[in-house]
Scaffold this motif. Structure first.
Motif, PDB file in Angstrom:
ATOM      1  N   THR A 237       0.804  -1.224   0.000  1.00  0.00           N
ATOM      2  CA  THR A 237       0.000   0.000   0.000  1.00  0.00           C
ATOM      3  C   THR A 237       0.838   1.276   0.000  1.00  0.00           C
ATOM      4  O   THR A 237       2.031   1.251   0.317  1.00  0.00           O
ATOM      5  N   ASN A 238       0.189   2.363  -0.367  1.00  0.00           N
ATOM      6  CA  ASN A 238       0.772   3.705  -0.234  1.00  0.00           C
ATOM      7  C   ASN A 238       0.016   4.445   0.864  1.00  0.00           C
ATOM      8  O   ASN A 238      -1.217   4.378   0.912  1.00  0.00           O
ATOM      9  N   PRO A 239       0.735   5.145   1.745  1.00  0.00           N
ATOM     10  CA  PRO A 239       0.034   5.854   2.824  1.00  0.00           C
ATOM     11  C   PRO A 239      -0.758   7.061   2.314  1.00  0.00           C
ATOM     12  O   PRO A 239      -0.326   7.740   1.389  1.00  0.00           O
ATOM     13  N   ILE A 240      -1.926   7.289   2.918  1.00  0.00           N
ATOM     14  CA  ILE A 240      -2.699   8.518   2.657  1.00  0.00           C
ATOM     15  C   ILE A 240      -2.594   9.415   3.891  1.00  0.00           C
ATOM     16  O   ILE A 240      -2.289  10.585   3.804  1.00  0.00           O
TER      17      ILE A 240
END
Lengths: 135, 135
Positions: A120-123
């Protein structure tokens, strides 16, 4: 404002900027994964014990393992999710070679019915107290 | 060992036991949820901005919002997961009534294509620095 005060202000500003940049760089490098596992119901208690031991050792011993949160679905207690944050890719790869992780993998080999990994990529990552290298 | 030393040791032990019991009670009360959302790809940037604002405000303002971690699937960036930890059920219910949460709900109403909520039980929650009321 005096010249020395201005200079001091500039230095404080530069240091702050430096820290912010460093924090941003750490955020960018962080490896955040979600693991979804289905466990054999007959071995659920044993699996949980092995996972707890592995998580405790990883966060305590490994500098680059920032957090490991394991939870079970209330409706389907054999469905387990682990939310994992590592400082960077090197920390993640090193984690896979540790004795406690290898022990966990061997012990739980026949307990895990399926395993799905999501990169995942952090938001947004916010907690009441800042995690080392994150936020 | 002297009698006073023994007494001191006993007091330290009792205090430690008290803190441990309190921490366990907090763990037991914690509400841990995983929200899975699918977002309209045309509105993804706006959605992320609204979510970031909501998360930042919630963790900063609300005592009982312990952590909110939002991530996007690398393979499907419109698939978003939020890992949420509240101190207890009251804190969670209070959160739903805050102005920043209501603003987020209104703003993102037409951006969210689907929302799935999973209530969970903790197995292990470990982080490099302890979260308030957790670990």
């Amino acid at each position: 404002m005096k010249k020395t005060s201005k200079l001091l202000l500039l230095i404080v500003f530069m240091i702050t900027l430096g820290f912010t940049k460093k924090a941003q760089a750490q955020d960018k490098n962080a490896v955040i994964r979600i693991a979804k596992l289905y466990i054999d119901s007959a071995q659920l208690d044993n699996y949980k014990a092995a996972l707890q031991e592995e998580i405790e050792a990883s966060v305590r011993i490994e500098k680059g393992v920032l957090s490991l949160y394991a939870v079970a679905d209330k409706k389907n207690p054999t469905h387990i999710t682990v939310f994992e944050i590592y400082a960077n890719q090197e920390a993640y790869l090193a984690h896979l070679k540790t004795p406690h992780f290898l022990k966990y993998k061997t012990t739980t080999k026949d307990m895990v019915k399926s395993l799905e990994l999501m990169e995942t990529n952090p938001i947004a990552l916010k907690a009441k107290r800042k995690l080392k290298g994150i936020n």
